[in-house]
Design a protein around this motif. Structure first.
Motif, PDB file in Angstrom:
ATOM      1  N   ARG A  32       3.884 -69.517  13.882  1.00  0.00           N
ATOM      2  CA  ARG A  32       4.768 -69.907  12.786  1.00  0.00           C
ATOM      3  C   ARG A  32       6.224 -69.857  13.255  1.00  0.00           C
ATOM      4  O   ARG A  32       6.650 -68.892  13.889  1.00  0.00           O
ATOM      5  N   LYS A  33       6.974 -70.882  12.942  1.00  0.00           N
ATOM      6  CA  LYS A  33       8.399 -70.926  13.303  1.00  0.00           C
ATOM      7  C   LYS A  33       9.200 -70.236  12.205  1.00  0.00           C
ATOM      8  O   LYS A  33       9.132 -70.626  11.048  1.00  0.00           O
ATOM      9  N   VAL A  34       9.946 -69.202  12.598  1.00  0.00           N
ATOM     10  CA  VAL A  34      10.733 -68.422  11.646  1.00  0.00           C
ATOM     11  C   VAL A  34      12.201 -68.481  12.041  1.00  0.00           C
ATOM     12  O   VAL A  34      12.546 -68.209  13.185  1.00  0.00           O
ATOM     13  N   ARG A  54      18.607 -74.727   4.688  1.00  0.00           N
ATOM     14  CA  ARG A  54      17.308 -74.140   4.365  1.00  0.00           C
ATOM     15  C   ARG A  54      16.295 -75.244   4.051  1.00  0.00           C
ATOM     16  O   ARG A  54      15.163 -75.224   4.530  1.00  0.00           O
ATOM     17  N   ARG A  57      15.336 -77.167   7.251  1.00  0.00           N
ATOM     18  CA  ARG A  57      14.411 -76.386   8.079  1.00  0.00           C
ATOM     19  C   ARG A  57      13.019 -76.368   7.464  1.00  0.00           C
ATOM     20  O   ARG A  57      12.022 -76.472   8.172  1.00  0.00           O
ATOM     21  N   GLN A  58      12.948 -76.222   6.156  1.00  0.00           N
ATOM     22  CA  GLN A  58      11.650 -76.189   5.476  1.00  0.00           C
ATOM     23  C   GLN A  58      10.906 -77.501   5.701  1.00  0.00           C
ATOM     24  O   GLN A  58       9.709 -77.501   5.984  1.00  0.00           O
ATOM     25  N   TRP A  62       9.875 -74.918   9.275  1.00  0.00           N
ATOM     26  CA  TRP A  62      10.392 -73.575   9.514  1.00  0.00           C
ATOM     27  C   TRP A  62      10.246 -72.719   8.264  1.00  0.00           C
ATOM     28  O   TRP A  62      10.409 -73.186   7.148  1.00  0.00           O
ATOM     29  N   HIS A  63       9.979 -71.443   8.476  1.00  0.00           N
ATOM     30  CA  HIS A  63      10.024 -70.438   7.417  1.00  0.00           C
ATOM     31  C   HIS A  63      11.370 -69.727   7.585  1.00  0.00           C
ATOM     32  O   HIS A  63      11.643 -69.167   8.641  1.00  0.00           O
ATOM     33  N   THR A  64      12.225 -69.765   6.571  1.00  0.00           N
ATOM     34  CA  THR A  64      13.561 -69.166   6.680  1.00  0.00           C
ATOM     35  C   THR A  64      13.594 -67.800   6.017  1.00  0.00           C
ATOM     36  O   THR A  64      13.123 -67.628   4.901  1.00  0.00           O
ATOM     37  N   VAL A  65      14.190 -66.837   6.724  1.00  0.00           N
ATOM     38  CA  VAL A  65      14.434 -65.504   6.192  1.00  0.00           C
ATOM     39  C   VAL A  65      15.946 -65.312   6.171  1.00  0.00           C
ATOM     40  O   VAL A  65      16.587 -65.316   7.224  1.00  0.00           O
ATOM     41  N   ASN A  77       8.835 -59.411   7.086  1.00  0.00           N
ATOM     42  CA  ASN A  77       8.586 -60.846   6.929  1.00  0.00           C
ATOM     43  C   ASN A  77       7.977 -61.490   8.172  1.00  0.00           C
ATOM     44  O   ASN A  77       7.733 -62.691   8.182  1.00  0.00           O
ATOM     45  N   ASP A  82       4.524 -65.011  15.664  1.00  0.00           N
ATOM     46  CA  ASP A  82       5.652 -65.813  15.182  1.00  0.00           C
ATOM     47  C   ASP A  82       6.557 -66.208  16.336  1.00  0.00           C
ATOM     48  O   ASP A  82       6.663 -65.507  17.350  1.00  0.00           O
TER      49      ASP A  82
END
Length: 182
Positions: A32-34, A54, A57-58, A62-65, A77, A82
């Motif tokens: 998973r790309k974070v 955001r 990226r989504q 991408w998963h954004t934190v 998270n 990852d």
């Protein structure tokens, strides 16, 4: 790339370091790309920029934190395998070093405050590397940043030295070209 590999990427403003880091992470494996974002919305324009980034990226998977402070909170998270991109150290440093300035008592002026935050960040990065496959960390060059504060530049240099020591790869970006230094 080996499990838990740290890649440190530094360069001047508009050097292409963030785009290069994204492409490295995107092709580093099947995890998973974070994206760890440390920006803050201090005004409406910045709020809109953060939301636009955001969303972009989504759409790109991408998963954004969002974590402007306390990077240790990122750990909850993250998942095994990852592929993590933290952009950028300089934003985190400014957030932490000058935290409290609006109240007249910033961390930079409190003895031991920044040392405690730095110790926590080191521990957090090492814990991240125990979980993730790749952690790519992006930062501006020490003397090429918008903050011309000696204390800020000293801390940034200290952080860079440690990151390079820990990194499997250290890359310097200049005009869109990557130069491996380690």
């Amino acid at each position: 790339m080996a499990r838990g590999e740290l890649i440190f990427i530094s360069g001047g403003v508009r050097s292409g370091k963030s785009a290069y880091a994204e492409s490295l992470v995107r092709t580093a494996g099947s995890g998973r790309k974070v994206y760890l974002a440390s920006g803050q919305a201090h005004d409406e324009e910045m709020k809109e920029r953060i939301e636009r980034h955001r969303q972009d990226r989504q759409e790109d998977g991408w998963h954004t934190v969002e974590q402007a402070y306390r990077m240790d909170r990122v750990l909850e998270n993250l998942q095994p395998n990852d592929l993590v991109l933290w952009d950028c150290v300089t934003t985190w440093l400014a957030n932490e070093l000058y935290e409290g300035w609006e109240k007249g008592s910033m961390c930079a002026e409190i003895p031991g405050c920044m040392e405690m935050k730095w110790s926590s960040l080191q521990k957090t990065i090492l814990e991240m590397l125990d979980t993730v496959d790749v952690l790519a960390v992006v930062s501006n060059e020490v003397l090429d940043d918008f903050v011309r504060d000696e204390l800020y530049q000293s801390w940034l240099g200290r952080i860079h030295i440690w990151l390079v020591q820990q990194a499997g790869q250290a890359i310097e970006m200049e005009n869109g070209l990557a130069f491996r230094r380690k």
